[in-house]
Design a protein around this motif. Structure first.
Motif, PDB file in Angstrom:
ATOM      1  N   LYS A   1      -7.581  10.619   3.370  1.00 36.70           N
ATOM      2  CA  LYS A   1      -7.073  11.709   4.211  1.00 36.70           C
ATOM      3  C   LYS A   1      -6.609  11.183   5.572  1.00 36.70           C
ATOM      4  N   GLY A   2      -7.110  10.032   5.975  1.00 34.61           N
ATOM      5  CA  GLY A   2      -6.755   9.476   7.269  1.00 34.61           C
ATOM      6  C   GLY A   2      -5.351   8.914   7.336  1.00 34.61           C
ATOM      7  N   THR A   3      -4.664   8.829   6.186  1.00 37.59           N
ATOM      8  CA  THR A   3      -3.322   8.249   6.180  1.00 37.59           C
ATOM      9  C   THR A   3      -2.258   9.223   5.677  1.00 37.59           C
ATOM     10  N   ILE A   4      -2.579  10.499   5.553  1.00 36.80           N
ATOM     11  CA  ILE A   4      -1.599  11.467   5.035  1.00 36.80           C
ATOM     12  C   ILE A   4      -0.560  11.765   6.115  1.00 36.80           C
TER      13      ILE A   4
ATOM     14  N   ILE B   1       0.849  -1.196   0.000  1.00 30.79           N
ATOM     15  CA  ILE B   1       0.000   0.000   0.000  1.00 30.79           C
ATOM     16  C   ILE B   1       0.882   1.242   0.000  1.00 30.79           C
ATOM     17  N   VAL B   2       0.616   2.116  -0.930  1.00 37.06           N
ATOM     18  CA  VAL B   2       1.339   3.385  -1.040  1.00 37.06           C
ATOM     19  C   VAL B   2       0.468   4.485  -0.453  1.00 37.06           C
ATOM     20  N   GLY B   3       1.054   5.336   0.389  1.00 33.58           N
ATOM     21  CA  GLY B   3       0.311   6.417   1.022  1.00 33.58           C
ATOM     22  C   GLY B   3       0.849   7.788   0.645  1.00 33.58           C
ATOM     23  N   SER B   4       0.152   8.815   1.112  1.00 31.19           N
ATOM     24  CA  SER B   4       0.456  10.207   0.751  1.00 31.19           C
ATOM     25  C   SER B   4       1.331  10.882   1.793  1.00 31.19           C
TER      26      SER B   4
END
Length: 374
Positions: free
Chosen positions: A248-251, A158-161
């Protein structure tokens, strides 16, 4: 003739960015729901001389809204020369309810960060590993959102921001715009099914996938790229199980560089690995972005020599500015929802910055954490 050649280069750039915008729109925003957490995470944090930043990271991990029996913290010290280790010992004594392990890095390659992550992998007892950097702040719903996504998807990576926390200076907002362009390109590439880029400050994968891919074997001679090379390996063999989590919960928030010299060194480090990409799309995109910016740099030179008119250069700049703005606007709406500062000035400076970084990455070395690397 000169104007026509430069225009054709810019038009290729425009078509490419339009494709990324289409891809960006294709990635749907993930909206988490309430379910019982199940996934156990190992948070792996390599660090070197980060005593000024580690307290904020550890505090943000402490504030995670996730059961503390479902995650562990593994910190890997890459021979710090400051008080980082002592700080972690003190934090661990004060927060004994958290599963916290401190390891010393073992240098086996030309890449300290890859070595640090590889050092942590063997002691991870469960499946999911999530990496971040010591100068980051993770959001309180970071792990809970990842858990919800994992429970609902057949996924192994999983790639996040990532976004910067900026002050009001031009330097900081220039970096913010640059990072947003990279985040927009990352999202867009995943929407096209051609993901090739990610950020190790917010990266999640299973231990079994890491081992199946033989970790960082094959690119250990390159100092950076602990994130993108692993991603590109996974995309080559398990693309259907590699996802971008648009939530938005993982930025994750990180710090911009404090000087132009540090920024230049960082971007050279990032650019230096491009020629070693496995992703053909990633290489092609890098060439097209470089060419689009080079066209404006050359156009400015031709203008000074009287070989190009102001009108021609203005048309080239406006075409590039407009398409860049659309991608930046969309990315900004997702990441920050704040005003874009210094957009015009950054657009004037960026082509020269981009071309200089690219050229220097071909021939030069760079400084990272007090070490000269290539």
């Amino acid at each position: 003739m000169i104007a026509l050649i430069l225009l054709l280069i810019v038009l290729v750039y425009l078509v490419t960015i339009i494709h990324l915008i289409v891809g960006f729109n294709a990635v749907k925003t993930f909206h988490p729901k309430e379910i019982t957490p199940k996934t156990f995470f190992a948070i792996v944090v390599p660090f070197r001389n980060e005593s000024a930043s580690l307290p904020q990271l550890l505090e943000s991990i402490k504030n995670l809204k996730y059961p503390i029996d479902l995650f562990e913290i593994i910190l890997v010290d890459d021979f710090s020369e400051d008080d980082s280790v002592r700080l972690i010992y003190n934090w661990r004594m004060e927060n004994g309810t958290f599963q916290t392990t401190l390891l010393e890095n073992i240098r086996l390659s030309n890449s300290p960060k890859k070595d640090a992550i590889s050092r942590a992998i063997p002691i991870v007892t469960n499946q999911w590993i999530v990496t971040t950097d010591a100068d980051c702040i993770v959001p309180e719903n970071w792990l809970s959102t990842l858990d919800l996504y994992i429970q609902g998807q057949d996924v192994e990576m999983i790639v996040g921001s990532v976004v910067y926390d900026c002050n009001k200076s031009f330097l900081h907002h220039f970096q913010q715009l640059d990072l947003m362009s990279l985040q927009g390109a990352t999202l867009g590439s995943f929407g096209l099914g051609l993901g090739f880029m990610c950020n190790g400050a917010n990266f999640c994968y299973t231990k079994s996938l890491f081992q199946e891919l033989n970790g960082f074997v094959g690119n250990n001679k390159i100092a950076s790229g602990d994130d993108v090379f692993l991603l590109q390996k996974a995309m080559k063999t398990h693309s259907e199980k590699v996802h971008y989590l648009k939530s938005k919960g993982t930025i994750v928030h990180t710090k911009p560089e404090s000087s132009w010299a540090n920024l230049f060194e960082q971007r050279v480090r990032w650019a230096s690995k491009t020629s070693s990409y496995q992703s053909v799309f990633g290489k092609d995109l890098a060439v097209i972005v470089f060419a689009g910016n080079l066209a404006l740099v050359l156009g400015s030179g031709f203008l000074a020599l009287g070989l190009l008119s102001w009108l021609s250069l203005t048309i080239l700049f406006v075409l590039k500015f407009v398409i860049d703005f659309i991608l930046l606007y969309k990315t900004n709406r997702f990441l920050r929802k704040k005003r874009l500062h210094y957009l015009l000035l950054s657009s004037l400076v960026y082509p020269f910055f981009c071309v200089t970084v690219a050229v220097f990455s071909w021939f030069g070395s760079y400084d990272w954490k007090g070490r000269m690397l290539r």
